[in-house]
Write a protein that holds these residues in place. Structure first.
Motif, mmCIF file in Angstrom:
data_model
loop_
_atom_site.group_PDB
_atom_site.id
_atom_site.type_symbol
_atom_site.label_atom_id
_atom_site.label_comp_id
_atom_site.label_asym_id
_atom_site.label_seq_id
_atom_site.Cartn_x
_atom_site.Cartn_y
_atom_site.Cartn_z
ATOM 1 N N ASP A 196 0.853 -1.191 0.000
ATOM 2 C CA ASP A 196 0.000 0.000 0.000
ATOM 3 C C ASP A 196 0.895 1.249 0.000
ATOM 4 O O ASP A 196 0.891 2.037 0.937
ATOM 5 N N PHE A 197 1.714 1.370 -1.057
ATOM 6 C CA PHE A 197 2.661 2.493 -1.049
ATOM 7 C C PHE A 197 2.959 3.015 -2.469
ATOM 8 O O PHE A 197 4.072 3.442 -2.770
ATOM 9 N N ALA A 198 1.930 2.966 -3.311
ATOM 10 C CA ALA A 198 2.127 3.386 -4.695
ATOM 11 C C ALA A 198 2.735 4.795 -4.773
ATOM 12 O O ALA A 198 3.646 5.057 -5.573
ATOM 13 N N MET A 199 2.250 5.677 -3.877
ATOM 14 C CA MET A 199 2.708 7.073 -3.953
ATOM 15 C C MET A 199 4.176 7.259 -3.558
ATOM 16 O O MET A 199 4.739 8.324 -3.742
ATOM 17 N N TYR A 200 4.800 6.190 -2.977
ATOM 18 C CA TYR A 200 6.216 6.330 -2.613
ATOM 19 C C TYR A 200 7.133 5.770 -3.689
ATOM 20 O O TYR A 200 8.338 5.892 -3.616
ATOM 21 N N LYS A 201 6.523 5.122 -4.679
ATOM 22 C CA LYS A 201 7.353 4.322 -5.577
ATOM 23 C C LYS A 201 8.304 5.139 -6.449
ATOM 24 O O LYS A 201 9.444 4.747 -6.668
ATOM 25 N N SER A 202 7.843 6.294 -6.929
ATOM 26 C CA SER A 202 8.737 7.049 -7.800
ATOM 27 C C SER A 202 9.965 7.531 -7.025
ATOM 28 O O SER A 202 11.093 7.487 -7.525
ATOM 29 N N ASN A 203 9.744 7.942 -5.763
ATOM 30 C CA ASN A 203 10.891 8.321 -4.936
ATOM 31 C C ASN A 203 11.823 7.144 -4.709
ATOM 32 O O ASN A 203 13.050 7.292 -4.721
#
Length: 520
Positions: A397-404
DNA sequence: AAAAAAT
């Protein structure tokens, strides 16, 4: 699934309740007691708590009331040693009675009298009482026992230990001769046998063999540790073992306050319970623990007996208990209802002999274990962090952290990044300073002392080589030997003209009658 | 020597 209960001739209403409560078949004590009690016989049940004892007498009591013509009188009195146990027993009976019109009411001290009287006016058929408050009601005339048909003495040995023998006799004397009496006791010391002889008519005795009642599923160990280090070791164990629910037993009320405060200071969710707290507070704390609002309960022996709280995974004896009996009861708060449990006992070096006494009396050796070291504690904390990390990874549950994350991985190697994440997640052991007052060590138990002969045990202790260093340290060490010589002298003088003092010492009540006995 | 229980 409930055929075996049906075979015991239990009514449909109660079978339904048993089904709701998730009971499937009678425990050994239930299978043996229910027919006897249903037949109206007096009974002595020797069984520990956690064996289904409450239902063993609760079911027959309910059946008897259902069979009897309806009246407004109290039909059954159940006596309990502690207030918490009274509340718990009343609750369990009310569960069993949920499909009937029968009500059980707990009656205990510290609770608002008006409220209790209001509830009494609703004519409960069963009261579950502590002796003091019941006698209070009897004297006020707000409870009459002259029409009861059954009396149950629960944890009779414990009521005796607490000095309720005269109260029990008074209460029994106020009940009709025709009553049925059911007595339950974990042990059968002399005074209980006498009580039974005086008040029970031709009782049937039901004994559960020790191995059926106790502790096979409980892993028991001890750690030898100086008093000063107990608290830090406790915290390390809590961090390493991550108990679901834990009870920590200490020896005094003061230590309950200090240890529970200290735990809170270090961020644990703990509360203390002991007999000097208001009853309202005691009730709240037990409820919070049951509901898992808190997961650590720090307690005196008020919570050692009878309390049935499901899901207690760990018991800690922060202080060694005085009586072997108490050890058994404390440890028995875990490993209930077929669950496994872990019991860890702290022993300060000079109490090792006391531990051996306990082992002898419970006929079982307790495994020695080392205290976890600081580095083990750190390793444990790291493992916990890793478990955390894995759980979070699996939850994905961490899609929003993936680009970082991708950007980081283009600049650093993956092992370094994960290591840094573990480091950040690792909760270093908390070392917030806390203050816990040291307790005097336990002396070797009474039973042990008696072996050496009663008359001489005082002087015998003094002569024993190691004994002197057991006394609290004085500031001036050099004076020690000279002082003890002086003491010898003054003791002799006392012997000559101080006969009164000596007599007083020997007049202490002989408590040997309370010596617990465990038979196989 | 401590804890529990009646106020």
């Amino acid at each position: 699934m409930l055929e075996k209960f049906q075979e015991l001739n239990i009514s449909e209403e109660i079978i339904r309740a048993l089904n709701d409560m998730g009971f499937e078949e009678p425990t050994p004590i239930q299978a043996e007691s229910i027919p006897v009690a249903l037949a109206g016989k007096d009974m002595i049940g020797q069984a520990q708590t956690g064996t289904g004892k409450t239902a063993a007498y609760g079911i027959p009591v309910l059946e008897k009331i259902m069979a009897a013509p309806a009246t407004k009188d109290i039909q059954t009195v159940i006596l309990s040693p502690t207030r918490e146990l009274a509340v718990q027993v009343a609750e369990e009976i009310n569960h069993l009675a949920q499909h009937t019109s029968i009500q059980a009411l707990p009656i205990y001290g510290g609770q608002d009298m008006e409220r209790q009287l209001r509830r009494l006016r609703k004519c409960p058929q069963i009261i579950v009482a502590t002796p003091g408050r019941l006698i209070d009601h009897m004297k006020r005339g707000t409870i009459q026992l002259s029409h009861i048909s059954t009396i149950v003495l629960d944890e009779a040995d414990e009521m005796l230990n607490m000095g309720f023998i005269d109260d029990i006799k008074l209460i029994m004397g106020a009940t009709p001769e025709t009553r049925q009496t059911l007595l339950f006791s974990a042990t059968m010391p002399k005074p209980i046998q006498e009580l039974a002889e005086n008040f029970l008519h031709d009782p049937q005795i039901i004994r559960m063999k020790a191995k059926e009642v106790t502790m096979e599923l409980i892993e028991q160990s001890y750690i030898e540790v100086p008093d000063r280090q107990k608290f830090d070791i406790l915290c390390r164990l809590l961090d390493l073992q991550e108990p679901d629910l834990a009870i920590i037993f200490v020896r005094t009320k003061r230590r309950v306050d200090e240890v529970s405060e200290a735990l809170k200071k270090r961020g644990y969710s703990a509360e203390g319970i002991h007999g000097d707290l208001t009853q309202a507070k005691r009730d709240t704390v037990i409820r919070q623990f049951r509901e898992r609002t808190i997961d650590i309960l720090v307690a005196t022996d008020v919570a050692a007996r009878g309390l049935d709280i499901s899901g207690v995974t760990h018991v800690f004896n922060y202080d060694l208990p005085q009586d072997p009996e108490s050890y058994v009861h404390r440890v028995g708060r875990t490993g209930r209802a077929g669950q496994t449990g872990e019991a860890t006992t702290f022993v300060i070096p000079r109490e090792m002999e006391h531990l051996r006494t306990i082992e002898r009396l419970i006929k079982r050796s307790i495994k020695r274990r080392k205290a976890p070291t600081l580095s083990e504690a750190l390793e444990g904390a790291q493992q916990a962090a890793i478990r955390n990390l894995i759980v979070t990874t699996e939850e994905a549950d961490f899609a929003m952290y993936k680009s970082n994350a991708e950007e980081l991985l283009s600049n650093f190697d993956s092992v370094s990044l994960v290591a840094a994440a573990i480091k950040l997640l690792t909760k270093e052991p908390d070392t917030t300073p806390v203050k816990i007052t040291e307790e005097a060590p336990l002396r070797v138990s009474r039973s042990r002392r008696r072996e050496g002969g009663r008359k001489d045990h005082r002087s015998g202790d003094r002569r024993e080589g190691g004994r002197r260093e057991f006394r609290p340290r004085r500031k001036d060490h050099e004076g020690d030997s000279r002082r003890s010589q002086r003491n010898e002298g003054s003791r002799d003088r006392r012997h000559e003209n101080g006969d009164k003092n000596r007599k007083k010492v020997h007049k202490e009540p002989n408590r040997s009658v309370f010596k617990p006995y465990f038979k196989d």
